[in-house]
Design a protein around this motif. Sequence first.
Motif, mmCIF file in Angstrom:
data_model
loop_
_atom_site.group_PDB
_atom_site.id
_atom_site.type_symbol
_atom_site.label_atom_id
_atom_site.label_comp_id
_atom_site.label_asym_id
_atom_site.label_seq_id
_atom_site.Cartn_x
_atom_site.Cartn_y
_atom_site.Cartn_z
ATOM 1 N N UNK A 106 0.854 -1.194 0.000
ATOM 2 C CA UNK A 106 0.000 0.000 0.000
ATOM 3 C C UNK A 106 0.889 1.243 0.000
ATOM 4 N N UNK A 107 0.646 2.139 -0.944
ATOM 5 C CA UNK A 107 1.484 3.333 -1.063
ATOM 6 C C UNK A 107 2.884 3.021 -1.543
ATOM 7 N N UNK A 108 3.023 1.984 -2.348
ATOM 8 C CA UNK A 108 4.329 1.514 -2.806
ATOM 9 C C UNK A 108 5.123 2.627 -3.500
ATOM 10 N N UNK B 139 11.264 -1.005 -3.453
ATOM 11 C CA UNK B 139 11.282 -2.206 -4.279
ATOM 12 C C UNK B 139 12.465 -3.122 -3.999
ATOM 13 N N UNK B 140 13.642 -2.563 -3.807
ATOM 14 C CA UNK B 140 14.832 -3.399 -3.561
ATOM 15 C C UNK B 140 14.680 -4.161 -2.245
ATOM 16 N N UNK B 141 14.198 -3.480 -1.217
ATOM 17 C CA UNK B 141 14.006 -4.136 0.080
ATOM 18 C C UNK B 141 12.986 -5.262 -0.015
ATOM 19 N N UNK B 142 11.894 -5.008 -0.756
ATOM 20 C CA UNK B 142 10.864 -6.039 -0.919
ATOM 21 C C UNK B 142 11.394 -7.225 -1.715
ATOM 22 N N UNK B 143 12.162 -6.936 -2.740
ATOM 23 C CA UNK B 143 12.743 -8.031 -3.534
ATOM 24 C C UNK B 143 13.681 -8.867 -2.672
ATOM 25 N N UNK B 144 14.515 -8.229 -1.897
ATOM 26 C CA UNK B 144 15.475 -8.933 -1.059
ATOM 27 C C UNK B 144 14.781 -9.809 -0.027
ATOM 28 N N UNK B 145 13.639 -9.351 0.477
ATOM 29 C CA UNK B 145 12.927 -10.135 1.492
ATOM 30 C C UNK B 145 12.150 -11.292 0.861
ATOM 31 N N UNK B 146 11.325 -10.988 -0.161
ATOM 32 C CA UNK B 146 10.453 -12.009 -0.728
ATOM 33 C C UNK B 146 11.151 -12.872 -1.770
ATOM 34 N N UNK B 147 12.368 -12.497 -2.180
ATOM 35 C CA UNK B 147 13.166 -13.285 -3.121
ATOM 36 C C UNK B 147 12.478 -13.435 -4.473
ATOM 37 N N UNK B 148 11.760 -12.394 -4.875
ATOM 38 C CA UNK B 148 11.073 -12.367 -6.159
ATOM 39 C C UNK B 148 11.540 -11.151 -6.947
ATOM 40 N N UNK B 149 11.186 -11.097 -8.213
ATOM 41 C CA UNK B 149 11.625 -9.980 -9.042
ATOM 42 C C UNK B 149 10.872 -8.698 -8.690
ATOM 43 N N UNK C 146 9.626 -6.680 -10.842
ATOM 44 C CA UNK C 146 8.447 -6.622 -11.709
ATOM 45 C C UNK C 146 7.282 -7.426 -11.144
ATOM 46 N N UNK C 147 7.581 -8.579 -10.545
ATOM 47 C CA UNK C 147 6.498 -9.383 -9.971
ATOM 48 C C UNK C 147 5.911 -8.711 -8.732
ATOM 49 N N UNK C 148 6.724 -7.980 -7.996
ATOM 50 C CA UNK C 148 6.227 -7.258 -6.819
ATOM 51 C C UNK C 148 5.284 -6.140 -7.253
ATOM 52 N N UNK C 149 5.676 -5.416 -8.298
ATOM 53 C CA UNK C 149 4.820 -4.349 -8.812
ATOM 54 C C UNK C 149 3.498 -4.921 -9.323
ATOM 55 N N UNK C 150 3.575 -6.028 -10.038
ATOM 56 C CA UNK C 150 2.357 -6.654 -10.545
ATOM 57 C C UNK C 150 1.485 -7.166 -9.398
#
Length: 356
Positions: free
Chosen positions: A244-246, A251-261, A263-267
């Motif tokens: 929420x409010x991304x 994005x880098x922190x979210x990618x590092x935690x969830x281990x996903x790309x 682009x997939x986080x944005x989607x």
Amino acid sequence: MKINYRQLTFAREYRGYSQSELASNITGLSQPNLSKYEKGFNTLSDDMVEKIIEYLNFPKDWLYLNISNLPENANYRKKATITKKEKSKIEYGNRLIGYIVDQMSDSITWPEFNHAPLDIEEGHTPESIAKYARKTLGILPPDPVADINTLLENKGIVIVEIEAHEKFDGVSFLTDKGNPLIIINKNFSNDRKRRTLAHEYGHILMHCYFPIPKHRGEKEREDEADEFANEFLMPSDYIRNSLIGLRLGNLVELKTYWLTSIQSIIRRAKDLNCITKDRYTYFNIELSRLGIRKDEGINVYIDEPSLFKTAYNLHIDEIGFSDKDLSQAFTLPDDIILGTFKPNNLRVIHKIKMNA
């Protein structure tokens, strides 16, 4: 024993010859007669068939096998073009890996698949099945899927990485002997491998063990596997608040935690209605401007699959086979055995229970 004409087609397609190309290289063989033979008409003598199979560098006994291993869930990059010859090489190669997995089961025991699949036709959804899968694998609710290869292999799924065309992502199917198998392209980034593994895992749980009705065609099955992968890798109950409010800076922190790309986080943020369509478009424009749509510059962690490599090592080190012995035992050309296992890169990770 009767020759199985389909095995000749298998060998020809694997070697990358068209019927015309093969016929032009073998004296006395015509393309029309080869075509009729491959359709089941007995237009070629046994001597000619053996001459063909020898030219293709397959053992004669190959002609008496009956290999199916037909995968229905091959995953190629969307909007990507791939030639028929390239696609055939990949798909017949994958079928051979399924055959090798089955042949190995005569000497070793693969871990039992002890993960009950769930049928969408009985009211389950890809999201609910993904939640069930995380629980079955022992992944705590807020945690990312860390050792994905180990988790899936511990549940009895054999995972094999191959050198493949850049437009091939992965495939999943049950082998002729019922072993669940995932094959992925080893040349991609770790986040893409993880996504492919989750997608194919979804296929196994939702599509491999049940008859699929006509109203759920290929597109529907692919959408279901994508929905499964999203929920499996980025569970909605635990990622929603952080989307929420991304902002770009998140994005880098979210990618590092969830281990996903990224682009997939944005989607995922768009699909969960955490950002608007316009905001989603903005993010993608920014990724293009920054030059990170193709290479995000951050490689996440992934563990390595080990069952297939360990099975090979058991055959060599404990059962006492040489590569030549494996070729003869599995009725395969030497180059397929060497190309599949690449023994110089292998080491024993853990042992599989041996048959008595």
